[in-house]
Motif scaffolding. Structure first.
Motif, short mmCIF file in Angstrom:
data_model
loop_
_atom_site.label_atom_id
_atom_site.label_comp_id
_atom_site.label_asym_id
_atom_site.label_seq_id
_atom_site.Cartn_x
_atom_site.Cartn_y
_atom_site.Cartn_z
N UNK A 1 47.16 41.26 34.25
CA UNK A 1 47.99 40.88 33.10
C UNK A 1 49.39 40.58 33.64
N UNK A 2 49.95 39.40 33.36
CA UNK A 2 51.29 39.09 33.87
C UNK A 2 52.36 40.05 33.34
N UNK B 1 51.75 43.35 32.70
CA UNK B 1 51.49 44.70 33.19
C UNK B 1 50.41 44.62 34.27
N UNK B 2 50.81 44.63 35.52
CA UNK B 2 49.89 44.45 36.64
C UNK B 2 48.80 45.52 36.72
N UNK B 3 48.96 46.64 36.03
CA UNK B 3 47.94 47.69 36.04
C UNK B 3 46.76 47.33 35.14
N UNK B 4 46.97 46.36 34.24
CA UNK B 4 45.96 45.98 33.26
C UNK B 4 45.25 44.72 33.73
N UNK B 5 43.94 44.71 33.56
CA UNK B 5 43.13 43.53 33.89
C UNK B 5 42.72 42.82 32.60
N UNK B 6 42.91 41.50 32.56
CA UNK B 6 42.47 40.68 31.44
C UNK B 6 41.11 40.10 31.80
N UNK B 7 40.20 40.12 30.86
CA UNK B 7 38.84 39.66 31.08
C UNK B 7 38.57 38.38 30.31
N UNK B 8 37.78 37.51 30.91
CA UNK B 8 37.32 36.33 30.19
C UNK B 8 35.95 35.95 30.73
N UNK B 9 35.17 35.33 29.87
CA UNK B 9 33.85 34.86 30.25
C UNK B 9 34.01 33.48 30.91
N UNK B 10 33.21 33.21 31.92
CA UNK B 10 33.24 31.91 32.57
C UNK B 10 32.26 30.97 31.87
N UNK B 11 32.30 29.70 32.23
CA UNK B 11 31.34 28.74 31.67
C UNK B 11 29.92 29.15 32.03
#
Length: 136
Positions: A82-83, A85-95
């Motif tokens: 996460x820009x 908060x570097x401790x947090x990971x943002x998730x997204x599904x790929x194609x």
């Protein structure tokens, strides 16, 4: 007094049947039930933190880390810092993840439609509406 079985006693055999039917569908795509749950949640809400995802699918935060690792390695999801908060990971599904999820869902729905076909259409509609109402 109502002598019907408890709801869990009535639903459990159906849930077992559904899980048994879904297991080979998931295995054909090299997915676990948790993996499918993650892909479904991410497909419906594109970006989530790991903590929000865990809460949304009813999993322990530490429990889904291995699942997320597997999905990322398979190219089905992306995890980015996460820009804010570097401790947090943002998730997204790929194609690719979206294609796999939709393939699985199509097969699961085909089985469910076959199973629900045993009910008259009006009963099927009431059953599905009732399940949705009880989930809330």
């Amino acid at each position: 007094m109502d002598d019907r079985p408890d709801l869990a006693a009535m639903l459990y055999p159906l849930v077992r049947l559904l899980i048994a039917a879904e297991t080979p569908i998931l295995a054909a795509q090299d997915l676990s039930m948790w993996g499918y749950s993650v892909l479904t949640a991410l497909d419906e809400t594109p970006v989530r933190t790991q903590a929000a995802l865990a809460e949304a699918i009813g999993a322990d935060k530490s429990r889904i880390i291995g699942t997320l690792d597997e999905l990322q390695l398979a190219g089905l999801i992306e995890r980015m810092p996460d820009p804010d908060d570097r401790r947090v990971r943002l998730l997204s599904i790929t194609a690719k993840g979206r294609r796999v999820r939709r393939t699985v869902r199509k097969s699961i729905r085909a089985y469910e439609n076959e199973l629900l076909g045993a009910l008259p259409a009006a009963d099927r509609d009431v059953f599905l509406k009732s399940l949705r109402a009880l989930q809330q």
